[in-house]
Design an enzyme around this catalytic site. Structure first.
Site, PDB file in Angstrom:
ATOM      1  N   ARG A 125      24.185  -8.518  -5.146  1.00 22.57           N
ATOM      2  CA  ARG A 125      23.912  -7.143  -4.742  1.00 22.57           C
ATOM      3  C   ARG A 125      24.137  -6.246  -5.958  1.00 22.57           C
ATOM      4  NH1 ARG A 125      27.229  -9.498  -0.727  1.00 22.57           N
ATOM      5  NH2 ARG A 125      26.228  -9.673   1.309  1.00 22.57           N
ATOM      6  N   LYS A 150      30.609  -7.716  -0.472  1.00 24.13           N
ATOM      7  CA  LYS A 150      30.519  -7.009   0.799  1.00 24.13           C
ATOM      8  C   LYS A 150      31.565  -7.566   1.757  1.00 24.13           C
ATOM      9  CE  LYS A 150      27.089  -5.390   4.126  1.00 24.13           C
ATOM     10  NZ  LYS A 150      25.671  -5.468   4.554  1.00 24.13           N
ATOM     11  N   HIS A 215      17.661  -4.789  -5.174  1.00 26.47           N
ATOM     12  CA  HIS A 215      17.820  -5.672  -4.015  1.00 26.47           C
ATOM     13  C   HIS A 215      16.611  -6.589  -3.845  1.00 26.47           C
ATOM     14  CE1 HIS A 215      20.718  -6.442  -0.848  1.00 26.47           C
ATOM     15  NE2 HIS A 215      19.726  -6.631   0.000  1.00 26.47           N
ATOM     16  N   ARG A 218      17.374  -9.841  -5.342  1.00 27.66           N
ATOM     17  CA  ARG A 218      18.212 -10.669  -4.465  1.00 27.66           C
ATOM     18  C   ARG A 218      17.353 -11.352  -3.406  1.00 27.66           C
ATOM     19  NH1 ARG A 218      23.460 -11.354  -2.201  1.00 27.66           N
ATOM     20  NH2 ARG A 218      23.589 -10.932   0.028  1.00 27.66           N
ATOM     21  N   HIS A 241      26.477 -14.135   2.922  1.00 23.74           N
ATOM     22  CA  HIS A 241      26.147 -13.652   4.267  1.00 23.74           C
ATOM     23  C   HIS A 241      27.195 -14.138   5.266  1.00 23.74           C
ATOM     24  CE1 HIS A 241      21.595 -13.331   3.165  1.00 23.74           C
ATOM     25  NE2 HIS A 241      22.243 -12.216   2.893  1.00 23.74           N
ATOM     26  N   TYR A 250      14.737 -15.531   5.693  1.00 19.98           N
ATOM     27  CA  TYR A 250      13.917 -15.889   4.542  1.00 19.98           C
ATOM     28  C   TYR A 250      12.989 -17.056   4.860  1.00 19.98           C
ATOM     29  CZ  TYR A 250      16.860 -12.702   1.948  1.00 19.98           C
ATOM     30  OH  TYR A 250      17.507 -11.570   1.521  1.00 19.98           O
TER      31      TYR A 250
END
Length: 284
Positions: A125, A150, A215, A218, A241, A250
């Site tokens: 990120r 995150k 992003h 990413r 994640h 994805y």
């Protein structure tokens, strides 16, 4: 404020929650302690109808109000008291390998090119890449340590041998001390908006018509790994994640899973050729 600090909420989250609660109280010109579910609904309608905020933008407001009333003020309210509008599901726009190459060639600054290459090579990120320190690059183990990603979670990602060459070239030129990518303010890392500006400038120079943000790199990292046959669970760990369902989206954009599937149309026998129409009659 103390409740957020005790629960180790990210600094940006704390700032966002304070802004949201302050705006809510100022709108009704009363203390939040005197407001309730009716005012919350009215505030969300105002933001949606008058301020024209998208459903995704309302998430921060609802998160802040939920924290205030449930955690700090300990009100026994349910999720129905904080109505969350359904967000439309949009697939990310993914750059091809060729577009990634063209994009990097269009970044004029060595520093900016190294930042954006690092974001793509490790799937970081933008907040993670700008906060990298020199000591986070472990060339002996060939990993990059991501501190406080995150949700305040640390993780390791791969250090590409090719990226290591680029980082060494950049280090010889810039000699960063603490922050790998220092900003214009002494002792501070480069600002996120500076990376975004560099990204947009490179997109214009490259002639790529797709939207390109840090992003986007990413997204490309995850999609290209999936197309190369990498397991979804491993990609989840690399991306940081919390939920596998986030990574699984994805699968919807990876050509190896979407385009490699045979259409049932291709299984049909070839139909007889369509007969040509008869020639028009001649009247003169």
């Amino acid at each position: 404020m103390h409740d957020m600090q005790i629960r180790n909420l990210a600094e940006n989250t704390q700032k966002s929650y304070l802004i949201q609660v302050t705006s809510f109280a100022r709108h009704f010109r009363r203390s939040p302690e005197l407001l309730g579910p009716e005012e919350i609904r009215a505030w969300l309608i105002y933001l949606r109808e008058e301020r024209k905020l998208a459903p995704a933008s309302l998430g921060a407001t609802i998160g802040a109000l939920r924290f205030l009333y449930r955690v700090t003020l300990k009100r026994p309210w349910s999720d129905e008291d904080f109505p969350l509008p359904k967000k439309p599901f949009r697939l990310p726009v993914v750059l091809s390998l060729g577009e990634i190459t063209t994009f990097f060639e269009s970044v004029a600054s060595l520093k900016h090119r190294t930042i954006l290459m690092t974001a793509y090579a490790a799937g970081l990120r933008v907040s993670e890449v700008v906060h990298l320190k020199v000591t986070d690059i472990d060339s002996k183990r060939m990993v990059i340590r991501v501190n406080h990603g995150k949700n305040r979670k640390d993780r390791y990602v791969m250090l590409s041998p090719r990226l290591l060459e680029i980082l060494r070239l950049y280090w010889q030129d810039a000699h960063p001390k603490e922050w790998l990518f220092p900003g214009s303010i002494p002792g501070r890392p480069i600002a996120r908006h500076a990376v975004g500006d560099a990204c947009e400038l490179a997109r214009k120079r490259s002639g790529i018509t797709k939207p390109v943000t840090p992003h986007s790199l990413r997204h490309a990292f995850a999609t290209h790994l999936l197309e190369a046959g990498t397991d979804v669970r491993r990609i989840q760990l690399l991306m940081g994640h919390r939920s596998l369902s986030t990574t699984s989206r994805y699968l919807k954009v990876a050509t190896s899973t979407v385009c490699a599937t045979t259409s049932p149309f291709d299984l049909l026998p070839h139909p007889a050729p369509i007969p040509s129409p008869p020639p028009a009659p001649q009247y003169f």
